[in-house]
Design an enzyme around this catalytic site. Sequence first.
Site, PDB file in Angstrom:
ATOM      1  CG  LEU A  31      -0.418   3.787  26.041  1.00 38.87           C
ATOM      2  CD1 LEU A  31      -1.259   3.186  27.163  1.00 38.87           C
ATOM      3  CD2 LEU A  31       0.491   4.881  26.601  1.00 38.87           C
ATOM      4  CD  GLU A  32       0.739  -3.288  22.371  1.00 39.09           C
ATOM      5  OE1 GLU A  32       0.081  -4.140  23.001  1.00 39.09           O
ATOM      6  OE2 GLU A  32       0.951  -3.367  21.145  1.00 39.09           O
TER       7      GLU A  32
ATOM      8  CG  HIS B 263       3.584 -18.600  48.696  1.00 38.19           C
ATOM      9  ND1 HIS B 263       3.313 -17.251  48.751  1.00 38.19           N
ATOM     10  CD2 HIS B 263       4.722 -18.791  49.419  1.00 38.19           C
ATOM     11  CE1 HIS B 263       4.236 -16.656  49.497  1.00 38.19           C
ATOM     12  NE2 HIS B 263       5.104 -17.566  49.910  1.00 38.19           N
TER      13      HIS B 263
ATOM     14  CE  LYS C  20       1.796  -7.589  21.179  1.00 40.95           C
ATOM     15  NZ  LYS C  20       1.451  -6.715  20.039  1.00 40.95           N
TER      16      LYS C  20
ATOM     17  N   GLY D  23      -6.325   5.668  15.749  1.00 37.57           N
ATOM     18  CA  GLY D  23      -7.452   4.780  15.475  1.00 37.57           C
ATOM     19  C   GLY D  23      -7.399   4.189  14.076  1.00 37.57           C
TER      20      GLY D  23
ATOM     21  CB  THR E 258     -12.115  -5.295   3.082  1.00 41.15           C
ATOM     22  OG1 THR E 258     -13.246  -4.745   3.788  1.00 41.15           O
ATOM     23  CG2 THR E 258     -12.600  -5.906   1.779  1.00 41.15           C
TER      24      THR E 258
END
Length: 462
Positions: free
Chosen positions: A185-186, A443, A52, A269, A142
Amino acid sequence: MNTIHTDVAIIGAGSAGLSAYRAAKAAGASAILIEGGAHGTTCARVGCMPSKLLIAAADAAHHATHTAAFGVHIDGAVRIDGREVMARVKGERDRFVGFVVAGVDAMPAADKLTGYAHFIDDNLLQVGEHTKVQAKSIVIATGSSAVMPAMYRALGERAIINDDVFAWNDLPRRVAVIGAGVIGLELGQALARLGVDVSVLGARGRVGPLTDPDVRAYAERVFSEAFRFEPRAQVQAAVREGDEVRVRYVSDAGETIEDTFDYVLVAAGRKPNVGGLGLSNTSLELDADGLPVYDPLTLQAGARPVFIAGDANGVLPLLHEAADEGRAAGLNAARYPDVAPLERRAPLGIAFTDPGIAMVGARHADLVPKSFVTGEVSFEDQGRSRVMLRNRGLMHVYADRENGRFVGAEWIGPDAEHIAHLLAWAFQMKLTIDDMLRMPFYHPVVEEGLRTALRDAAGKLA
């Protein structure tokens, strides 16, 4: 050989292990936390937090170069200093890790054991060369590690995983990202926004976690316009040439493409870290992948006092799920044989891309055809999204055809991480679409797009 006796032994001091330890102690049991690697959790060291931080830098760079449409012009080039970017990423990352390590340091010394553990039998562990731990119950926490296929292992240090990105002192020029899941993707988008020439190569048409065909197709178009994105690439070869890697792949269009990169970032993965635990020395039933067969509700492996939690069970590799599972496993281990099922929260997944991707409740792929209706909204003409020039996105919400209850959603769009929490709460409270429409909507906010999708679903239920 020194032998330690305890009620609960926890293998692994990550998010699940720390939660298991605290739960066991709170239940009045003696507990020992065993860790052979670095303290600080995967999230803090190489996962949620450093990624992040990199994404935040990338967003700053992107916004700085996309102001002209507002009539705001930056005269001169926007300069990205890769060394400064990575220095902040690592500095803040170390700060987060420090908080976790401080918590571990505050634990009683007698409750911590350093070394890698393996089973001698169901209740006996050996840690390192000189210590055995006899435990009434054991929690396996683990974690997991990235998968590195043989083709890429042959590239040496030019093939990296996400952990390695956060050890960089500077940004490279060119990176191939193998895998179009959330991590691929990130990191791929973040690096591209920071000026790195990025190619993201998927294999099976995957776009993050999305399973809804229409939403996935929309997301594919969005990311293909932002950076080089081949979600159906067939990588034929990856060969090291000095300090570079030449990759040859076949695109979805059938074109053979060769390109050269500084690194290949493999995001194909993760797998549970159970290979070195000596599980064959136990009476536990193991599946084809060598994982203990366990009850997903109680987290207990067979009828033995062994519990498996967090990424180690390979089900939901998310921090909040790991913490919940660790807590349940620690409590059940302390109270064994009086075990109780884990009460899971609403399914919630978020990819911190831009636009964001989120999934709540049931996935589209898991819904029974004709049992639900779909409410839809495009964010392209949604008021607040257009005001901010962030008007890219498509949302689908799913409602049970029989009772009108909200059962799930998949979408890509602005502020997806925030809307996801609203929907997760609605799902967990078992609200209907009508219940949700009676809630307040201010709104102008992006959440008005959610209301449009809910109204669309309500109309189809009527």
